[in-house]
Design a protein around this motif. Sequence first.
Motif, PDB file in Angstrom:
ATOM      1  N   GLY A 102       0.784  -1.227   0.000  1.00  0.00           N
ATOM      2  CA  GLY A 102       0.000   0.000   0.000  1.00  0.00           C
ATOM      3  C   GLY A 102       0.816   1.277   0.000  1.00  0.00           C
ATOM      4  O   GLY A 102       0.568   2.187  -0.794  1.00  0.00           O
ATOM      5  N   SER A 103       1.808   1.364   0.882  1.00  0.00           N
ATOM      6  CA  SER A 103       2.562   2.616   1.000  1.00  0.00           C
ATOM      7  C   SER A 103       3.343   2.933  -0.268  1.00  0.00           C
ATOM      8  O   SER A 103       3.527   4.104  -0.615  1.00  0.00           O
ATOM      9  CB  SER A 103       3.511   2.548   2.198  1.00  0.00           C
ATOM     10  OG  SER A 103       4.426   1.480   2.043  1.00  0.00           O
ATOM     11  N   VAL A 104       3.796   1.893  -0.978  1.00  0.00           N
ATOM     12  CA  VAL A 104       4.523   2.115  -2.232  1.00  0.00           C
ATOM     13  C   VAL A 104       3.559   2.582  -3.325  1.00  0.00           C
ATOM     14  O   VAL A 104       3.874   3.481  -4.119  1.00  0.00           O
ATOM     15  CB  VAL A 104       5.249   0.836  -2.664  1.00  0.00           C
ATOM     16  CG1 VAL A 104       5.973   1.049  -3.997  1.00  0.00           C
ATOM     17  CG2 VAL A 104       6.239   0.400  -1.596  1.00  0.00           C
ATOM     18  N   LEU A 105       2.370   2.014  -3.366  1.00  0.00           N
ATOM     19  CA  LEU A 105       1.398   2.371  -4.396  1.00  0.00           C
ATOM     20  C   LEU A 105       0.986   3.834  -4.309  1.00  0.00           C
ATOM     21  O   LEU A 105       0.758   4.490  -5.328  1.00  0.00           O
ATOM     22  CB  LEU A 105       0.156   1.484  -4.270  1.00  0.00           C
ATOM     23  CG  LEU A 105       0.348  -0.005  -4.603  1.00  0.00           C
ATOM     24  CD1 LEU A 105      -0.910  -0.773  -4.253  1.00  0.00           C
ATOM     25  CD2 LEU A 105       0.690  -0.189  -6.080  1.00  0.00           C
ATOM     26  N   VAL A 106       0.875   4.370  -3.101  1.00  0.00           N
ATOM     27  CA  VAL A 106       0.340   5.732  -2.937  1.00  0.00           C
ATOM     28  C   VAL A 106       1.434   6.770  -2.711  1.00  0.00           C
ATOM     29  O   VAL A 106       1.125   7.944  -2.509  1.00  0.00           O
ATOM     30  CB  VAL A 106      -0.668   5.779  -1.766  1.00  0.00           C
ATOM     31  CG1 VAL A 106      -1.765   4.743  -1.971  1.00  0.00           C
ATOM     32  CG2 VAL A 106       0.011   5.567  -0.419  1.00  0.00           C
TER      33      VAL A 106
ATOM     34  N   ARG B 227      -3.657  12.378  -1.506  1.00  0.00           N
ATOM     35  CA  ARG B 227      -4.541  11.587  -0.650  1.00  0.00           C
ATOM     36  C   ARG B 227      -5.939  11.451  -1.264  1.00  0.00           C
ATOM     37  O   ARG B 227      -6.624  10.438  -1.048  1.00  0.00           O
ATOM     38  CB  ARG B 227      -4.631  12.240   0.744  1.00  0.00           C
ATOM     39  CG  ARG B 227      -5.546  11.508   1.717  1.00  0.00           C
ATOM     40  CD  ARG B 227      -5.035  10.105   1.984  1.00  0.00           C
ATOM     41  NE  ARG B 227      -5.983   9.306   2.738  1.00  0.00           N
ATOM     42  CZ  ARG B 227      -6.964   8.602   2.206  1.00  0.00           C
ATOM     43  NH1 ARG B 227      -7.130   8.595   0.882  1.00  0.00           N
ATOM     44  NH2 ARG B 227      -7.777   7.882   2.938  1.00  0.00           N
ATOM     45  N   SER B 228      -6.353  12.431  -2.022  1.00  0.00           N
ATOM     46  CA  SER B 228      -7.694  12.397  -2.616  1.00  0.00           C
ATOM     47  C   SER B 228      -7.811  11.419  -3.788  1.00  0.00           C
ATOM     48  O   SER B 228      -8.913  11.166  -4.273  1.00  0.00           O
ATOM     49  CB  SER B 228      -8.078  13.799  -3.104  1.00  0.00           C
ATOM     50  OG  SER B 228      -7.144  14.252  -4.085  1.00  0.00           O
ATOM     51  N   GLU B 229      -6.682  10.837  -4.240  1.00  0.00           N
ATOM     52  CA  GLU B 229      -6.710   9.982  -5.428  1.00  0.00           C
ATOM     53  C   GLU B 229      -6.968   8.505  -5.115  1.00  0.00           C
ATOM     54  O   GLU B 229      -7.193   7.719  -6.033  1.00  0.00           O
ATOM     55  CB  GLU B 229      -5.378  10.098  -6.185  1.00  0.00           C
ATOM     56  CG  GLU B 229      -5.113  11.448  -6.808  1.00  0.00           C
ATOM     57  CD  GLU B 229      -3.864  11.426  -7.650  1.00  0.00           C
ATOM     58  OE1 GLU B 229      -3.942  11.023  -8.828  1.00  0.00           O
ATOM     59  OE2 GLU B 229      -2.784  11.804  -7.131  1.00  0.00           O
ATOM     60  N   TRP B 230      -6.921   8.109  -3.872  1.00  0.00           N
ATOM     61  CA  TRP B 230      -7.004   6.687  -3.579  1.00  0.00           C
ATOM     62  C   TRP B 230      -7.804   6.424  -2.310  1.00  0.00           C
ATOM     63  O   TRP B 230      -7.950   7.292  -1.451  1.00  0.00           O
ATOM     64  CB  TRP B 230      -5.607   6.080  -3.435  1.00  0.00           C
ATOM     65  CG  TRP B 230      -4.783   6.688  -2.324  1.00  0.00           C
ATOM     66  CD1 TRP B 230      -3.968   7.786  -2.400  1.00  0.00           C
ATOM     67  CD2 TRP B 230      -4.729   6.249  -0.958  1.00  0.00           C
ATOM     68  NE1 TRP B 230      -3.404   8.058  -1.184  1.00  0.00           N
ATOM     69  CE2 TRP B 230      -3.861   7.125  -0.269  1.00  0.00           C
ATOM     70  CE3 TRP B 230      -5.314   5.212  -0.251  1.00  0.00           C
ATOM     71  CZ2 TRP B 230      -3.558   6.996   1.081  1.00  0.00           C
ATOM     72  CZ3 TRP B 230      -5.033   5.075   1.106  1.00  0.00           C
ATOM     73  CH2 TRP B 230      -4.154   5.958   1.756  1.00  0.00           C
ATOM     74  N   HIS B 231      -8.317   5.231  -2.228  1.00  0.00           N
ATOM     75  CA  HIS B 231      -8.860   4.739  -0.971  1.00  0.00           C
ATOM     76  C   HIS B 231      -8.528   3.254  -0.861  1.00  0.00           C
ATOM     77  O   HIS B 231      -8.256   2.582  -1.855  1.00  0.00           O
ATOM     78  CB  HIS B 231     -10.359   5.011  -0.818  1.00  0.00           C
ATOM     79  CG  HIS B 231     -11.209   4.567  -1.962  1.00  0.00           C
ATOM     80  ND1 HIS B 231     -12.555   4.802  -2.031  1.00  0.00           N
ATOM     81  CD2 HIS B 231     -10.916   3.894  -3.115  1.00  0.00           C
ATOM     82  CE1 HIS B 231     -13.048   4.301  -3.157  1.00  0.00           C
ATOM     83  NE2 HIS B 231     -12.070   3.760  -3.817  1.00  0.00           N
ATOM     84  N   ALA B 232      -8.550   2.738   0.375  1.00  0.00           N
ATOM     85  CA  ALA B 232      -8.115   1.365   0.640  1.00  0.00           C
ATOM     86  C   ALA B 232      -9.206   0.593   1.361  1.00  0.00           C
ATOM     87  O   ALA B 232      -9.962   1.153   2.162  1.00  0.00           O
ATOM     88  CB  ALA B 232      -6.831   1.366   1.462  1.00  0.00           C
TER      89      ALA B 232
END
Length: 391
Positions: A85-89, A94-99
């Motif tokens: 996760g941390s590498v992907l984002v 912050r507004s571009e992704w959610h998990a």
Amino acid sequence: MTGPWLSIIGVGEDGPDGLTPAARAALNAAEVVMGPPRHLSLVPTGGERVQWPVPFADGLPLLMERRGRPVAVLASGDPFWFGAGSVLVRDLERSEWHAFPGASVFSLAANRLGWPLERTVCLGLHAAPLTRLRPHLAPGTRIIATLRDGAAVAELGAWLSGIGFGASQMTVLEALGGPRERITTARADALTADHAHPVAVAIEPAGPALPLSAGRPDETFDNDGQITKRPIRALTLSALAPRAGEHLWDIGSGSGSIAIEWLMAHPACTATAIERRPDRAARIRANADALGQDRLRVVEGAAPYALDGLAPPDAIFVGGGLTEALLGRLTRLGARLVVNAVTLESEALVLAAEARLGGELLRVQTARPTSIGGFRGWDNAFPLLQWSWSP
């Protein structure tokens, strides 16, 4: 599109049955689904399916090519607990992704074993050397670690046996949460490669633990005699006073003992060992690897020239090779400085610097008993002058 375009979805071995309604909705809304073959096989999806390549970094450009489209990336369990996760984002707003995290392998393992997770050491060794375990190996400690594959189980058993932990109780946990789940128990010295990915191990160590205090035994470090001896090392680490997140320069590192013990003080500490002799530089790397401190950077070369381009230090140790030019450069860096002087020439430089800049002086001489005929006397080491200075 408005809102997050990237959905990071934690997938377990139970496939879609383990997804929350929100995760399932994000997956169904994705135009592109990316992930390793195993995860793609667990979650049937429509739309474009992209197999994440190996090495992992090669997949990041493929993801960024689809930036702005609804994309779902499948990851194991909880993507932000030893996951991708941390590498992907890292380069996203912050507004571009959610998990949508699932149960991590650590949570599943702790629940199978009845271990309190908050008192269990959790390590991701699927892409890290097994030696990262070494500082944590102590009787009474419980460890859960992910491994690369089934073959790594036998490798781990052989490594543990080789350092005196062959009697450790090992629980091998395969494909937790799915139909292939299998849990087996054996001693470390009886582990085999007959295990399937994904795999984790739970370890109850039995063997010689490393001391926690500064000034580990000299035999902890392979050396050719060029080592800051245990009592002086303890005093030196106390003077250097490592703090979480700080960086050390260990100049004239010898065996690397000062830099390695600095790293052992806290996992967020970093260090660079500067050593002019290639054989000693190789020994420093081997010592760091053996003690689970492979993040130590080793630079071959002589100071001050080898210092160019290095990350700025918070603290500096000089154990030998002090010159007026080197001292002048180091005192302009704004870092804490500790110098151990043994020769008359280095003592003279230190005394002049203390008179000019202040700081603290400490003179130390150690002695060990030795045989003198049928009696014993004291074998005195060279006296050492330590200068500690902060700007």
